[in-house]
Design a protein around this motif. Structure first.
Motif, PDB file in Angstrom:
ATOM      1  N   UNK A   1       0.822  -4.529  -9.484  1.00 13.95           N
ATOM      2  CA  UNK A   1       0.224  -3.198  -9.641  1.00 13.95           C
ATOM      3  C   UNK A   1       1.272  -2.128  -9.329  1.00 13.95           C
ATOM      4  N   UNK A   2       1.992  -2.297  -8.224  1.00 15.80           N
ATOM      5  CA  UNK A   2       3.020  -1.320  -7.850  1.00 15.80           C
ATOM      6  C   UNK A   2       4.113  -1.263  -8.919  1.00 15.80           C
ATOM      7  N   UNK A   3       4.479  -2.418  -9.471  1.00 10.47           N
ATOM      8  CA  UNK A   3       5.507  -2.446 -10.504  1.00 10.47           C
ATOM      9  C   UNK A   3       5.068  -1.652 -11.724  1.00 10.47           C
ATOM     10  N   UNK A   4       3.795  -1.772 -12.088  1.00  8.34           N
ATOM     11  CA  UNK A   4       3.278  -0.992 -13.210  1.00  8.34           C
ATOM     12  C   UNK A   4       3.234   0.497 -12.881  1.00  8.34           C
ATOM     13  N   UNK A   5       2.779   0.840 -11.692  1.00  9.17           N
ATOM     14  CA  UNK A   5       2.693   2.248 -11.308  1.00  9.17           C
ATOM     15  C   UNK A   5       4.074   2.903 -11.249  1.00  9.17           C
ATOM     16  N   UNK A   6       5.079   2.145 -10.846  1.00  9.42           N
ATOM     17  CA  UNK A   6       6.416   2.701 -10.637  1.00  9.42           C
ATOM     18  C   UNK A   6       7.298   2.625 -11.869  1.00  9.42           C
ATOM     19  N   UNK A   7       6.819   2.005 -12.932  1.00  9.84           N
ATOM     20  CA  UNK A   7       7.663   1.838 -14.108  1.00  9.84           C
ATOM     21  C   UNK A   7       8.710   0.760 -13.941  1.00  9.84           C
ATOM     22  N   UNK A   8       8.390  -0.277 -13.142  1.00  9.51           N
ATOM     23  CA  UNK A   8       9.287  -1.420 -13.002  1.00  9.51           C
ATOM     24  C   UNK A   8      10.366  -1.234 -11.952  1.00  9.51           C
ATOM     25  N   UNK A   9       9.973  -0.814 -10.730  1.00  7.32           N
ATOM     26  CA  UNK A   9      10.972  -0.544  -9.684  1.00  7.32           C
ATOM     27  C   UNK A   9      10.766  -1.395  -8.431  1.00  7.32           C
ATOM     28  N   UNK A  10      10.074  -2.509  -8.545  1.00  5.98           N
ATOM     29  CA  UNK A  10       9.756  -3.340  -7.387  1.00  5.98           C
ATOM     30  C   UNK A  10      10.775  -4.453  -7.188  1.00  5.98           C
ATOM     31  N   UNK A  11      11.200  -4.649  -5.942  1.00  6.70           N
ATOM     32  CA  UNK A  11      11.955  -5.828  -5.500  1.00  6.70           C
ATOM     33  C   UNK A  11      11.313  -6.281  -4.188  1.00  6.70           C
ATOM     34  N   UNK A  12      11.409  -7.573  -3.874  1.00  6.62           N
ATOM     35  CA  UNK A  12      10.763  -8.077  -2.662  1.00  6.62           C
ATOM     36  C   UNK A  12      11.727  -8.908  -1.824  1.00  6.62           C
ATOM     37  N   UNK A  13      11.740  -8.636  -0.522  1.00  9.27           N
ATOM     38  CA  UNK A  13      12.350  -9.542   0.443  1.00  9.27           C
ATOM     39  C   UNK A  13      11.239 -10.337   1.115  1.00  9.27           C
ATOM     40  N   UNK A  14      11.505 -11.602   1.382  1.00  7.30           N
ATOM     41  CA  UNK A  14      10.529 -12.482   2.015  1.00  7.30           C
ATOM     42  C   UNK A  14      11.073 -12.959   3.355  1.00  7.30           C
TER      43      UNK A  14
ATOM     44  N   UNK B   1       3.327  -7.763 -14.424  1.00  6.81           N
ATOM     45  CA  UNK B   1       4.207  -6.661 -14.041  1.00  6.81           C
ATOM     46  C   UNK B   1       5.012  -6.153 -15.222  1.00  6.81           C
ATOM     47  N   UNK B   2       5.639  -5.012 -15.064  1.00  6.31           N
ATOM     48  CA  UNK B   2       6.500  -4.491 -16.118  1.00  6.31           C
ATOM     49  C   UNK B   2       7.799  -5.288 -16.197  1.00  6.31           C
ATOM     50  N   UNK B   3       8.370  -5.637 -15.045  1.00  8.85           N
ATOM     51  CA  UNK B   3       9.614  -6.400 -15.028  1.00  8.85           C
ATOM     52  C   UNK B   3       9.326  -7.883 -15.272  1.00  8.85           C
ATOM     53  N   UNK B   4      10.000  -8.494 -16.216  1.00 10.64           N
ATOM     54  CA  UNK B   4       9.732  -9.909 -16.485  1.00 10.64           C
ATOM     55  C   UNK B   4      10.222 -10.842 -15.386  1.00 10.64           C
TER      56      UNK B   4
ATOM     57  N   UNK C   1       0.839  -1.204   0.000  1.00  5.00           N
ATOM     58  CA  UNK C   1       0.000   0.000   0.000  1.00  5.00           C
ATOM     59  C   UNK C   1       0.870   1.249   0.000  1.00  5.00           C
ATOM     60  N   UNK C   2       1.856   1.281   0.889  1.00 10.87           N
ATOM     61  CA  UNK C   2       2.738   2.443   0.958  1.00 10.87           C
ATOM     62  C   UNK C   2       3.637   2.533  -0.275  1.00 10.87           C
ATOM     63  N   UNK C   3       4.075   1.402  -0.796  1.00 10.31           N
ATOM     64  CA  UNK C   3       4.892   1.425  -2.009  1.00 10.31           C
ATOM     65  C   UNK C   3       4.108   1.992  -3.182  1.00 10.31           C
ATOM     66  N   UNK C   4       2.800   1.732  -3.238  1.00 10.76           N
ATOM     67  CA  UNK C   4       1.971   2.298  -4.303  1.00 10.76           C
ATOM     68  C   UNK C   4       1.943   3.823  -4.206  1.00 10.76           C
ATOM     69  N   UNK C   5       1.876   4.336  -2.969  1.00 13.65           N
ATOM     70  CA  UNK C   5       1.915   5.788  -2.796  1.00 13.65           C
ATOM     71  C   UNK C   5       3.255   6.354  -3.240  1.00 13.65           C
ATOM     72  N   UNK C   6       4.342   5.687  -2.859  1.00  9.03           N
ATOM     73  CA  UNK C   6       5.674   6.161  -3.229  1.00  9.03           C
ATOM     74  C   UNK C   6       5.920   6.046  -4.732  1.00  9.03           C
ATOM     75  N   UNK C   7       5.275   5.086  -5.363  1.00 12.40           N
ATOM     76  CA  UNK C   7       5.429   4.935  -6.811  1.00 12.40           C
ATOM     77  C   UNK C   7       4.996   6.197  -7.555  1.00 12.40           C
ATOM     78  N   UNK C   8       4.047   6.920  -6.970  1.00 18.22           N
ATOM     79  CA  UNK C   8       3.505   8.103  -7.633  1.00 18.22           C
ATOM     80  C   UNK C   8       4.263   9.373  -7.269  1.00 18.22           C
TER      81      UNK C   8
END
Length: 417
Positions: free
Chosen positions: A156-169, A226-229, A121-128
């Motif tokens: 969704x966040x990856x699309x909003x940010x232009x492909x800037x998502x990475x995830x730690x689990x 997502x934008x990133x494959x 949720x917060x990453x979506x805000x930062x994407x914009x």
């Protein structure tokens, strides 16, 4: 001209000078160099080279280190206005200055970190509101989640940010969190690796088979794509060496901290991680991100005075989350408890945090790079006032430029400058 004052003014604006004895070079926030500054550099080039030589300010030998921001607030649960303003403003600063990433945690049912129940949720805000900084979950507690929902939300966040998502689990550690998925707690480690792999497959556009409402197998593919494959992933490793070895065997990156390990212990675990990667046929050394509580200023004593009370309160507020590492701390007499927390602060300040000046902390960063750390995730929101934290981002950026990656390569002063 006072050479020392001039060089220090450049440092305060994120510009680092050095010499190899014949050339004068600089690196960092080149946009801050005014025509007058460049004129001074040219006019006093010989004097600057002589002064830098006496200061042993030769070309930096250390390898590059990425710098990121990380948030894990200890704010209390009551509503107040602008709870997220520090995160928003600090991330905008980091985005403009070239920090690598911002890390957002997942926390539940506790005021310690409770601002962040859902990092997507917060990453979506930062994407914009950002343009280039990487947006990272640090971390998704995947045994609490449905991997399908994780893949969908972050796509969704990856699309909003232009492909800037990475995830730690992460596997999770607090049994209270598992009210969200009680049956998952005993098998949380297996669910970590299985869930991570499911998210990665869905991210690529592959289908996974799951039973539907009638109990029949259904092939599921998530949308939007997502934008990133391919999704870059980290495993959160805060325990023993076996987690690092498992991360290496899986070929994923590592997110860790110095909460319950010394730098020397971390070095051994990083070596085991990289050996496991090689043993399982993965190319390259992988990427190790280390979280450090951070405040950088221009006066060491002032920094210590600023962070001491907030950081001790921060430790105190988290007692019931880390009591397994400090048995009986919450049962101590008040005087003994204060003594333990005072000792913990002193240990953190000297060895396990990034508290100090650009000069004093450069040695810490160099040591950590030599131990195998590739990135420092600077945890900012541990109780120091938001305005004070923001005021200290400039010195932090100065430290970052000393270890900047090749996109901020050094420039040698020439007659054309």
């Amino acid at each position: 001209m006072n050479i020392a004052t001039f060089v220090e003014n450049l440092r305060r604006q994120g510009i680092e000078l050095w010499t190899n004895g014949e050339q004068l070079s600089y690196r960092g926030n080149a946009q801050a160099l005014t025509p007058a500054m460049l004129g001074t550099l040219k006019a006093h080039k010989v004097d600057l080279i002589q002064w830098l030589t006496t200061q042993s300010a030769t070309a930096p030998a250390q390898q590059s280190v990425d710098f990121s921001l990380l948030f894990f607030a200890s704010n209390q649960a009551e509503f107040t206005h602008n709870k997220y303003q520090l995160m928003l403003n600090a991330t905008r600063f980091a985005d403009q200055r070239g920090f690598k990433a911002v890390w957002l945690p997942e926390r539940h049912f506790h005021a310690f970190g409770g601002l962040y129940p859902n990092p997507s949720v917060l990453a979506a805000a930062l994407a914009m509101t950002t343009r280039q900084i990487r947006l990272r979950a640090g971390s998704v507690v995947i045994p609490l989640q449905n991997p399908i929902r994780v893949a969908e939300e972050w796509a969704v966040v990856d699309n909003l940010s232009g492909g800037r998502v990475d995830l730690a689990f992460a596997q999770g550690w607090n049994a209270r969190d598992f009210v969200l998925a009680p049956s998952a707690y005993p098998q949380r480690l297996n669910l970590l690796w299985d869930g991570m792999e499911q998210v990665r497959r869905l991210w690529r556009g592959e289908s996974i088979e799951l039973p539907d409402g009638n109990g029949k197998p259904a092939a599921i593919q998530t949308f939007p794509l997502p934008q990133q494959p391919e999704l870059a992933v980290w495993a959160t490793c805060s325990g023993g060496t076996e987690r690092f070895i498992e991360a290496g065997a899986k070929g994923v990156n590592v997110l860790t901290a110095l909460l319950f390990q010394t730098p020397e212990e971390l070095a051994d675990k990083i070596a085991a991680y990289r050996k496991a990667r090689a043993d399982h046929g993965f190319e390259g050394p992988g990427h190790v991100t280390l979280m450090l509580h951070t405040l950088i200023g221009h006066d060491l004593a002032a920094v210590k005075a600023t962070v001491k009370a907030p950081f001790i309160a921060y430790l105190n507020s988290s007692v019931d989350l880390w009591r397994q590492q400090m048995q009986g701390l919450d049962e101590l007499a008040e005087e003994d408890r204060e003594a333990v927390l005072e000792y913990a602060f002193e240990r953190y300040f000297e060895t396990a945090a990034l508290f100090g000046t650009p000069d004093s902390c450069a040695a810490k960063v160099t040591q950590l790079r030599q131990l195998g750390v590739d990135e420092i995730a600077c945890l900012l929101d541990f109780g120091v006032g938001a305005d004070q934290v923001l005021e200290h981002l400039g010195p932090l950026d100065q430290l970052r430029t000393r270890f900047a990656t090749s996109d901020t390569a050094p420039v040698t002063l020439s007659p054309t400058h």
